[in-house]
Design an enzyme around this catalytic site. Structure first.
Site, PDB file in Angstrom:
ATOM      1  N   ASN A  92       0.820  -1.202   0.000  1.00 23.77           N
ATOM      2  CA  ASN A  92       0.000   0.000   0.000  1.00 23.77           C
ATOM      3  C   ASN A  92       0.864   1.266   0.000  1.00 23.77           C
ATOM      4  O   ASN A  92       2.089   1.198   0.036  1.00 23.77           O
ATOM      5  CB  ASN A  92      -0.954  -0.037   1.206  1.00 23.77           C
ATOM      6  CG  ASN A  92      -2.289   0.612   0.916  1.00 23.77           C
ATOM      7  OD1 ASN A  92      -2.362   1.617   0.212  1.00 23.77           O
ATOM      8  ND2 ASN A  92      -3.345   0.049   1.460  1.00 23.77           N
ATOM      9  N   HIS A 122      23.318   0.381  12.971  1.00 24.28           N
ATOM     10  CA  HIS A 122      24.655   0.943  13.192  1.00 24.28           C
ATOM     11  C   HIS A 122      25.210   0.407  14.503  1.00 24.28           C
ATOM     12  O   HIS A 122      24.448   0.086  15.425  1.00 24.28           O
ATOM     13  CB  HIS A 122      24.592   2.475  13.250  1.00 24.28           C
ATOM     14  CG  HIS A 122      24.027   3.097  12.020  1.00 24.28           C
ATOM     15  ND1 HIS A 122      24.769   3.284  10.887  1.00 24.28           N
ATOM     16  CD2 HIS A 122      22.778   3.528  11.732  1.00 24.28           C
ATOM     17  CE1 HIS A 122      24.002   3.833   9.959  1.00 24.28           C
ATOM     18  NE2 HIS A 122      22.788   3.989  10.444  1.00 24.28           N
ATOM     19  N   LYS A 188      -2.232 -13.544  20.014  1.00 24.06           N
ATOM     20  CA  LYS A 188      -2.950 -14.807  19.888  1.00 24.06           C
ATOM     21  C   LYS A 188      -2.437 -15.536  18.664  1.00 24.06           C
ATOM     22  O   LYS A 188      -1.612 -15.033  17.922  1.00 24.06           O
ATOM     23  CB  LYS A 188      -4.467 -14.589  19.778  1.00 24.06           C
ATOM     24  CG  LYS A 188      -4.895 -13.860  18.508  1.00 24.06           C
ATOM     25  CD  LYS A 188      -6.402 -13.684  18.498  1.00 24.06           C
ATOM     26  CE  LYS A 188      -6.867 -12.951  17.248  1.00 24.06           C
ATOM     27  NZ  LYS A 188      -8.330 -12.860  17.197  1.00 24.06           N
TER      28      LYS A 188
END
Length: 192
Positions: A92, A122, A188
């Protein structure tokens, strides 16, 4: 650089997670890819349709994207060369893929708006902080990454897993798990 490092090019060393420093004699090769990516990104992000976006992104990543994969612009990447997209992937608007460590999206992956996939880090040592440490991200088949989630370097998102909107994923996500929060935790499991 030790003799082994001299035999492997900077891109192989980058993808193996070795520190890449600005004074590396091969660092200009990295900047060539970055410059090319920045030029192509301007055209990509002004693309008027998904077919042209697919063609331009294919040129940017160096492999042809499958016709079933759709990417909405704007799409941001700093490198592009190490992005691998499967079939029926949807990405998207407003996503950022920092892919120097490698980003792989398997088939049927869904990426929500404003998702950040970050393979670069880094060192903590201030004297060496400008070095790059890269680790790949793997998002397995049929996973869904919710809006504005961030996936950090070295993470694998399991098959069918769901990452909730706004989550920051700092640990691997098992198959069929739903995770959320900062840092993301298992909420879950999906029953198949």
């Amino acid at each position: 650089m030790n003799p082994t490092q001299q035999q492997r090019d900077i891109f192989a060393r980058m993808q193996s997670g070795e520190p890449i420093r600005l004074n590396d004699p091969e660092y200009p090769k990295v900047m060539e890819v970055v410059s090319r990516t920045l030029r192509l990104s301007v055209e990509l992000n002004n693309s008027p349709d998904v077919d042209q976006t697919r063609r331009l992104l294919s040129a940017l990543i160096g492999t042809e994207m499958h016709e079933s994969t759709v990417v909405f612009v704007p799409f941001h990447t700093n490198f592009g060369r190490f992005i691998h997209l499967g079939k029926d992937v949807f990405i998207n608007h407003g996503c950022s893929f920092l892919d120097m460590g490698g980003i792989t999206l398997e088939d049927h992956v869904l990426i929500g708006p404003k998702v950040s996939l970050i393979t670069e880090n880094h060192p903590l040592d201030p004297a060496d902080r400008r070095a790059l440490l890269c680790k790949p991200i793997l998002i397995k088949r049929n996973a869904w990454i919710g809006a504005a989630a961030t996936v950090l370097p070295g993470i694998t998102i399991g098959e069918n897993a769901v990452v909730a909107a706004g989550a920051v994923v700092a640990a691997d996500v098992p198959d069929n798990a739903v995770v959320g929060g900062v840092p993301a935790k298992i909420i879950k499991y999906i029953n198949n």
